[in-house]
Design a protein around this motif. Sequence first.
Motif, PDB file in Angstrom:
ATOM      1  N   CYS A  17      19.228  32.371   5.856  1.00 34.85           N
ATOM      2  CA  CYS A  17      20.016  31.100   5.921  1.00 34.85           C
ATOM      3  C   CYS A  17      21.246  31.239   6.694  1.00 34.85           C
ATOM      4  O   CYS A  17      21.669  30.439   7.065  1.00 34.85           O
ATOM      5  N   GLU A  18      21.715  32.451   6.739  1.00 33.54           N
ATOM      6  CA  GLU A  18      23.060  32.678   7.298  1.00 33.54           C
ATOM      7  C   GLU A  18      22.824  32.547   8.721  1.00 33.54           C
ATOM      8  O   GLU A  18      23.896  32.562   9.729  1.00 33.54           O
ATOM      9  N   TYR A  19      21.708  32.722   9.437  1.00 34.71           N
ATOM     10  CA  TYR A  19      21.462  32.961  10.860  1.00 34.71           C
ATOM     11  C   TYR A  19      20.503  31.742  11.304  1.00 34.71           C
ATOM     12  O   TYR A  19      20.289  31.727  12.570  1.00 34.71           O
ATOM     13  N   THR A  20      19.922  30.894  10.765  1.00 32.47           N
ATOM     14  CA  THR A  20      19.396  29.405  11.014  1.00 32.47           C
ATOM     15  C   THR A  20      20.212  28.438  11.545  1.00 32.47           C
ATOM     16  O   THR A  20      21.310  28.360  10.621  1.00 32.47           O
ATOM     17  N   SER A  21      20.129  27.703  12.539  1.00 29.96           N
ATOM     18  CA  SER A  21      20.887  26.748  12.878  1.00 29.96           C
ATOM     19  C   SER A  21      20.832  25.676  11.827  1.00 29.96           C
ATOM     20  O   SER A  21      21.863  24.604  11.754  1.00 29.96           O
ATOM     21  N   HIS A  22      19.882  25.566  10.958  1.00 28.05           N
ATOM     22  CA  HIS A  22      19.680  24.633   9.982  1.00 28.05           C
ATOM     23  C   HIS A  22      20.323  24.717   8.628  1.00 28.05           C
ATOM     24  O   HIS A  22      20.091  23.999   7.709  1.00 28.05           O
ATOM     25  N   GLY A  23      20.273  26.285   8.568  1.00 27.49           N
ATOM     26  CA  GLY A  23      20.699  26.668   7.374  1.00 27.49           C
ATOM     27  C   GLY A  23      19.850  27.098   5.989  1.00 27.49           C
ATOM     28  O   GLY A  23      20.245  27.088   4.872  1.00 27.49           O
ATOM     29  N   HIS A  24      18.494  26.786   6.529  1.00 28.40           N
ATOM     30  CA  HIS A  24      17.621  26.897   5.592  1.00 28.40           C
ATOM     31  C   HIS A  24      17.065  28.348   5.448  1.00 28.40           C
ATOM     32  O   HIS A  24      17.222  28.970   6.348  1.00 28.40           O
ATOM     33  N   CYS A  25      16.246  28.505   4.018  1.00 25.82           N
ATOM     34  CA  CYS A  25      15.849  30.114   4.310  1.00 25.82           C
ATOM     35  C   CYS A  25      14.597  30.325   4.843  1.00 25.82           C
ATOM     36  O   CYS A  25      13.961  31.440   4.481  1.00 25.82           O
ATOM     37  N   GLY A  26      14.160  29.530   5.553  1.00 26.38           N
ATOM     38  CA  GLY A  26      12.611  29.799   6.159  1.00 26.38           C
ATOM     39  C   GLY A  26      12.573  29.087   7.383  1.00 26.38           C
ATOM     40  O   GLY A  26      13.337  28.253   7.909  1.00 26.38           O
ATOM     41  N   VAL A  27      11.474  28.825   8.013  1.00 28.10           N
ATOM     42  CA  VAL A  27      10.921  27.910   9.166  1.00 28.10           C
ATOM     43  C   VAL A  27      11.036  26.623   8.771  1.00 28.10           C
ATOM     44  O   VAL A  27      10.146  26.261   7.831  1.00 28.10           O
ATOM     45  N   ILE A  28      11.391  25.715   9.778  1.00 29.21           N
ATOM     46  CA  ILE A  28      11.376  24.188   9.177  1.00 29.21           C
ATOM     47  C   ILE A  28      10.331  23.496   9.983  1.00 29.21           C
ATOM     48  O   ILE A  28      10.202  23.666  11.285  1.00 29.21           O
ATOM     49  N   LYS A  29       9.608  22.716   9.040  1.00 28.19           N
ATOM     50  CA  LYS A  29       8.704  21.860  10.144  1.00 28.19           C
ATOM     51  C   LYS A  29       9.132  20.595   9.757  1.00 28.19           C
ATOM     52  O   LYS A  29       9.314  20.046   8.645  1.00 28.19           O
ATOM     53  N   GLN A  30       9.344  19.714  10.805  1.00 31.60           N
ATOM     54  CA  GLN A  30       9.987  18.366  10.761  1.00 31.60           C
ATOM     55  C   GLN A  30       9.244  17.431  11.450  1.00 31.60           C
ATOM     56  O   GLN A  30       8.740  17.693  12.634  1.00 31.60           O
ATOM     57  N   THR A  31       8.813  16.275  10.580  1.00 28.48           N
ATOM     58  CA  THR A  31       7.958  15.265  11.288  1.00 28.48           C
ATOM     59  C   THR A  31       8.845  13.982  11.076  1.00 28.48           C
ATOM     60  O   THR A  31       8.749  13.500   9.904  1.00 28.48           O
ATOM     61  N   GLY A  32       9.262  13.348  12.143  1.00 24.84           N
ATOM     62  CA  GLY A  32      10.250  12.192  11.883  1.00 24.84           C
ATOM     63  C   GLY A  32      11.618  12.546  11.111  1.00 24.84           C
ATOM     64  O   GLY A  32      12.172  13.534  11.251  1.00 24.84           O
ATOM     65  N   GLU A  33      11.612  11.856   9.749  1.00 21.44           N
ATOM     66  CA  GLU A  33      12.796  12.084   9.155  1.00 21.44           C
ATOM     67  C   GLU A  33      12.260  13.008   7.799  1.00 21.44           C
ATOM     68  O   GLU A  33      13.109  13.390   7.056  1.00 21.44           O
ATOM     69  N   GLU A  34      11.068  13.552   7.898  1.00 23.22           N
ATOM     70  CA  GLU A  34      10.366  14.131   6.833  1.00 23.22           C
ATOM     71  C   GLU A  34      10.649  15.547   7.228  1.00 23.22           C
ATOM     72  O   GLU A  34      10.349  16.029   8.314  1.00 23.22           O
ATOM     73  N   TRP A  35      11.015  16.654   6.249  1.00 19.22           N
ATOM     74  CA  TRP A  35      10.874  18.089   6.859  1.00 19.22           C
ATOM     75  C   TRP A  35      10.501  18.981   5.594  1.00 19.22           C
ATOM     76  O   TRP A  35      10.573  18.361   4.281  1.00 19.22           O
ATOM     77  N   ASP A  36      10.087  20.093   5.938  1.00 13.18           N
ATOM     78  CA  ASP A  36       9.748  21.152   4.661  1.00 13.18           C
ATOM     79  C   ASP A  36      10.223  22.529   5.191  1.00 13.18           C
ATOM     80  O   ASP A  36      10.011  22.551   6.457  1.00 13.18           O
ATOM     81  N   VAL A  37      10.321  23.177   4.519  1.00 11.50           N
ATOM     82  CA  VAL A  37      10.454  24.824   4.608  1.00 11.50           C
ATOM     83  C   VAL A  37       9.181  25.424   4.614  1.00 11.50           C
ATOM     84  O   VAL A  37       8.583  25.291   3.475  1.00 11.50           O
ATOM     85  N   GLU A  38       8.441  25.819   5.926  1.00  8.02           N
ATOM     86  CA  GLU A  38       7.435  26.254   5.824  1.00  8.02           C
ATOM     87  C   GLU A  38       7.219  27.735   5.095  1.00  8.02           C
ATOM     88  O   GLU A  38       7.874  28.605   5.581  1.00  8.02           O
ATOM     89  N   ASN A  39       6.148  28.050   3.894  1.00 14.96           N
ATOM     90  CA  ASN A  39       6.412  29.166   3.322  1.00 14.96           C
ATOM     91  C   ASN A  39       5.740  30.562   4.240  1.00 14.96           C
ATOM     92  O   ASN A  39       6.532  31.379   4.596  1.00 14.96           O
ATOM     93  N   ASP A  40       4.630  30.288   4.498  1.00 17.37           N
ATOM     94  CA  ASP A  40       3.925  31.460   5.071  1.00 17.37           C
ATOM     95  C   ASP A  40       4.469  31.880   6.508  1.00 17.37           C
ATOM     96  O   ASP A  40       4.645  32.891   6.995  1.00 17.37           O
ATOM     97  N   PRO A  41       4.690  30.923   7.483  1.00 14.71           N
ATOM     98  CA  PRO A  41       5.308  31.218   8.657  1.00 14.71           C
ATOM     99  C   PRO A  41       6.794  31.970   8.505  1.00 14.71           C
ATOM    100  O   PRO A  41       7.101  32.990   9.360  1.00 14.71           O
ATOM    101  N   SER A  42       7.597  31.832   7.348  1.00 11.88           N
ATOM    102  CA  SER A  42       8.580  32.427   7.025  1.00 11.88           C
ATOM    103  C   SER A  42       8.487  33.779   6.722  1.00 11.88           C
ATOM    104  O   SER A  42       9.532  34.627   6.851  1.00 11.88           O
ATOM    105  N   LEU A  43       7.307  34.291   6.112  1.00 10.48           N
ATOM    106  CA  LEU A  43       7.130  35.400   5.749  1.00 10.48           C
ATOM    107  C   LEU A  43       7.234  36.599   6.806  1.00 10.48           C
ATOM    108  O   LEU A  43       7.915  37.777   6.600  1.00 10.48           O
ATOM    109  N   ALA A  44       6.773  36.236   7.904  1.00  8.44           N
ATOM    110  CA  ALA A  44       6.857  37.034   9.038  1.00  8.44           C
ATOM    111  C   ALA A  44       8.445  37.476   9.319  1.00  8.44           C
ATOM    112  O   ALA A  44       8.607  38.614   9.587  1.00  8.44           O
TER     113      ALA A  44
END
Length: 328
Positions: A124-151
């Motif tokens: 989270c300290e290193y991402t431009s969006h401030g979340h603790c993983g990889v973000i998937k965004q579709t329009g106004e919907e977003w989610d932190v993708e679990n499995d891609p974040s593990l790598a």
Amino acid sequence: MSFPDVRMRRLRRNESLRALVRETALEPGDLIYPLFICPGEGVRNPVSSMPGVFNLSIDEAVREAEEAASLGIGGLLLFGLPESKDEEATGAWSDDGIVQQALQALKQSSASKKLVLMADACLCEYTSHGHCGVIKQTGEEWDVENDPSLALLAKTAVSQARAGADVVAPSDMMDGRVAAIRKGLDGAGFSNTPILSYASKFASAFYGPFREAADSAPQFGDRRSYQMDGANAREAMREIELDLAEGADMILMKPAMPYLDIVRAARDRFDVPMGAYQVSGEYSMLHAAFQRGWLDQNRTMLESLLGIRRAGADFIVTYFAKDAAKLL
């Protein structure tokens, strides 16, 4: 037997008697001191919401480490403020990242012989969006993708171990992160590097001041879809069980004070080394009362730490570490 034959006050008459029968001990070696590392030289920027806490350049962090070691403090927990951020959290896992540089410098100092160097393995300290993983965004919907974040988390932990971390401490709350990190560490030749898992990390309002200190506030939304709901004690036990099954060597409860029941339940159930994090909001809240003269600083500080130890924590991550160690 009861009163007047039994008089509980007999063993409270003076400090020597009280010390003799004291059930819980608090020592400097039980304390872990968090440090926030930033670029530059000679930098010691105060965190406005956390009196006595600073963003430190590496040279200043080494000085802090040397003082901590001289006080007998058990270890340091390092957080980084990178020069730049991106969606892949490059600064977290780069071999020349700010925490990696700090670890290398600390390993060369005399303090490293007395301190356990822990690195917070989060994004989270290193991402431009401030979340603790990889973000998937579709329009106004977003989610932190679990499995891609593990790598990325595994890469971060390996990079920190390579730089000299004695312990890596994942705090992201992604499912499966401990197993991914253990596999990554073992594959890179760091099978002896322990994992301190933030196994029970709640989505808490008490993290507010930390986000200023670490410049890690989410740019949108919140972290409730991956950090735990504060209402769920049984779920916390499941989280801990899963992390231990995946290879965690130690566990950490966060926050401490509002969740002492979780600390106690975990202590009763799991026979592993366990810590608790007295988080920024707990620290700042007490300091606000100190500044107004509402609470005695030294007594309240030590009592708050003793309560966490009594609940079952073997060690405590706290911003009070230096001040408490001086009194102890």
